[in-house]
Design an enzyme around this catalytic site. Structure first.
Site, short mmCIF file in Angstrom:
data_model
loop_
_atom_site.label_atom_id
_atom_site.label_comp_id
_atom_site.label_asym_id
_atom_site.label_seq_id
_atom_site.Cartn_x
_atom_site.Cartn_y
_atom_site.Cartn_z
N CYS A 1 -10.78 4.17 3.37
CA CYS A 1 -9.76 4.75 2.49
C CYS A 1 -10.39 5.61 1.38
CB CYS A 1 -8.86 3.66 1.91
SG CYS A 1 -9.63 2.63 0.66
N SER B 1 0.83 -1.22 0.00
CA SER B 1 0.00 0.00 0.00
C SER B 1 0.86 1.26 0.00
CB SER B 1 -0.89 0.00 1.23
OG SER B 1 -0.09 0.09 2.39
N CYS C 1 -13.53 -5.55 0.91
CA CYS C 1 -12.33 -5.43 0.06
C CYS C 1 -11.47 -6.70 0.17
CB CYS C 1 -11.53 -4.18 0.46
SG CYS C 1 -10.03 -3.95 -0.50
N LEU D 1 -1.89 -1.52 -5.65
CA LEU D 1 -3.18 -1.47 -6.35
C LEU D 1 -3.66 -0.03 -6.41
CD1 LEU D 1 -4.96 -4.49 -4.63
CD2 LEU D 1 -3.61 -4.48 -6.73
N1 LIG Z 1 -3.55 0.19 -2.47
C1 LIG Z 1 -3.04 -0.95 -2.04
N2 LIG Z 1 -2.20 -1.66 -2.83
C2 LIG Z 1 -1.68 -2.84 -2.43
N3 LIG Z 1 -1.94 -3.39 -1.24
C3 LIG Z 1 -2.77 -2.74 -0.41
C4 LIG Z 1 -3.36 -1.49 -0.75
N4 LIG Z 1 -4.13 -1.10 0.29
C5 LIG Z 1 -4.01 -2.05 1.24
N5 LIG Z 1 -3.20 -3.04 0.83
C6 LIG Z 1 -2.82 -4.28 1.57
O1 LIG Z 1 -3.80 -4.59 2.54
C7 LIG Z 1 -3.23 -4.57 3.85
C8 LIG Z 1 -4.22 -4.05 4.86
O2 LIG Z 1 -4.72 -2.82 4.45
P1 LIG Z 1 -5.00 -1.66 5.49
O3 LIG Z 1 -5.70 -0.59 4.76
O4 LIG Z 1 -5.61 -2.25 6.71
O5 LIG Z 1 -3.52 -1.17 5.73
P2 LIG Z 1 -2.65 -0.77 6.98
O6 LIG Z 1 -2.90 -1.65 8.14
O7 LIG Z 1 -2.75 0.69 7.13
O8 LIG Z 1 -1.23 -1.20 6.37
P3 LIG Z 1 -0.14 -0.33 5.66
O9 LIG Z 1 0.66 0.28 6.78
O10 LIG Z 1 0.67 -1.32 4.88
O11 LIG Z 1 -0.85 0.68 4.78
C9 LIG Z 1 -1.98 -3.71 3.71
O12 LIG Z 1 -1.03 -4.03 4.69
C10 LIG Z 1 -1.51 -4.08 2.31
O13 LIG Z 1 -0.82 -5.31 2.30
#
Ligand SMILES: Nc1ncnc2c1ncn2[C@@H]1O[C@H](COP(=O)(O)OP(=O)(O)OP(=O)(O)O)[C@@H](O)[C@H]1O
Length: 365
Positions: free
Chosen positions: A200, A11, A104, A35
């Protein structure tokens, strides 16, 4: 297991960067993918915060470069809009309270993305989710994270055994502070990046405003459930959630002076029913479309602990699979149990509470 071909979902945040780093270190052959989920990402020029901004893609690329792994950006905006955003809007319009992160995971990360990964010859999709996952006798076991505050097992509990068999959560045994320290130690520039929160695709956090923009004015009445008295008008059931207390816009104070809460939403008539806190107590939950992450349906009534929303809302209960659905009798009443959210069943365990099953809340009593 080492030597798998792993697609790391990056992400651009600290969690998925460290998760990818750990996958590399574990000896897997890792490729990073970011993504693009938003049709209108924020840009560097305006500095606007948004969903999957240019900065996020750049951060993900930098992390991949540091790890020395190939990196791609895949455009999943259309799928995301259809399966997550439109579903979110439709659910609110129908008087339910959806969880878009859960959707998602179910439809994008471990469906559209996983399918593409498998078709390209990858063995697994790796994410930075906080949940423990292991294979025991070939069956996936999904457990709560070691970090209670960050635990994301609730939004992963509706994944099937087939989906979980191809998932990798390298952060499950870690706490967030340790993950941040590790990111700094590894020289990942995102070590200090703030945690993402809320939804998000609604970066300003104004869910009501977002829904009003999508659904417009659908006015209706706020009715006191006990007396039938009309307490005011509102501009759409989508502005409310069962259990909500603030922002009801009630012009008539209750005769007893006690606060009122949303008890039920009736989208056809546009009625929002409100009442006192004690009327919010739920002792029975009916769930639909149950999923068994380990592939083992409940056999008979089972003592467990249930969780009914992403944060908090847990109680001991007895759950039973019935006619393709789920019945849950709570041993301690819960408040604010909203149709559309998931009810997740856990078996308490010192090694991380085990997810037994999950279903969508369809009715309460
Ligand atoms: N835009 C994206 N592209 C690729 N992978 C994503 C994306 N958004 C989320 N993910 C994946 O889904 C997981 C969980 O998403 P979440 O939104 O809960 O993120 P998070 O806990 O804030 O983690 P991060 O610190 O990696 O953003 C992320 O750790 C990542 O592996």
């Amino acid at each position: 297991m080492t030597g798998m071909r792993v697609l790391a979902a990056m992400s651009g945040g600290v969690d998925s960067s460290v998760a990818a780093a750990r996958a590399v270190e574990a000896g897997h052959d890792v490729v990073g993918v970011h993504l693009a989920l938003s049709a209108k990402p924020g840009t560097l020029r305006t500095g606007a915060r948004g969903c999957c901004t240019v900065e996020d893609a750049r951060d993900a690329r930098r992390a991949a470069d540091l790890l020395g792994i190939p990196f791609y950006v895949w455009d999943f905006a259309e799928r995301f809009t259809e399966d997550v955003v439109e579903d979110f809007v439709a659910e609110y319009a129908a008087g339910r309270t959806p969880n878009p992160c859960l959707r998602c995971n179910e439809k994008i990360k471990f469906a559209a993305l996983l399918d593409k990964a498998l078709a390209l010859g990858f063995d697994a999709v790796c994410t930075g989710h906080y949940a423990r996952l292991s294979l025991v006798d070939g069956r996936p076991e999904l457990r709560r994270s070691a970090d209670e505050a960050k635990d994301q097992s609730y939004v992963l509990a509706s994944l099937t055994p087939e989906q979980l068999t191809h998932a990798l959560f390298p952060l499950g045994d870690s706490v967030k502070t340790a993950v941040r320290a590790e990111a700094a130690r590894r020289g990942l520039a995102v070590a200090d990046k703030p945690d993402s929160h809320d939804i998000c695709f609604i970066p300003d956090g104004d869910t009501r405003g977002f829904l009003a923009g999508r659904l417009g004015e659908r006015s209706g009445e706020l009715i006191d459930d006990a007396t039938g008295q009309v307490l005011g008008r509102h501009s759409g059931v989508h502005g409310f959630t069962v259990g909500q207390r603030h922002g009801l816009g009630i012009s008539t104070p209750a005769p007893d002076g006690r606060p009122r809460y949303v008890l039920a939403l009736e989208p056809v008539s546009g009625t929002v029913r409100v009442g006192s806190a004690d009327r919010l107590r739920v002792t029975e939950i009916t769930g639909e479309r149950p999923v068994w992450p380990s592939g083992v349906p409940l056999a008979g009534p089972v003592e467990c602990v249930v969780q009914v929303r992403a944060h908090g809302g847990t109680a001991p209960a007895v759950a039973e699979a019935v006619d393709g659905g789920l019945t849950v009798r709570l041993r301690k009443p819960l408040r604010g149990v909203a149709p559309g959210q998931a009810v997740v069943l856990y078996r308490p365990d010192p090694a991380g509470d085990l997810v037994l099953g999950s279903a969508t809340i369809s009715a309460t009593a």
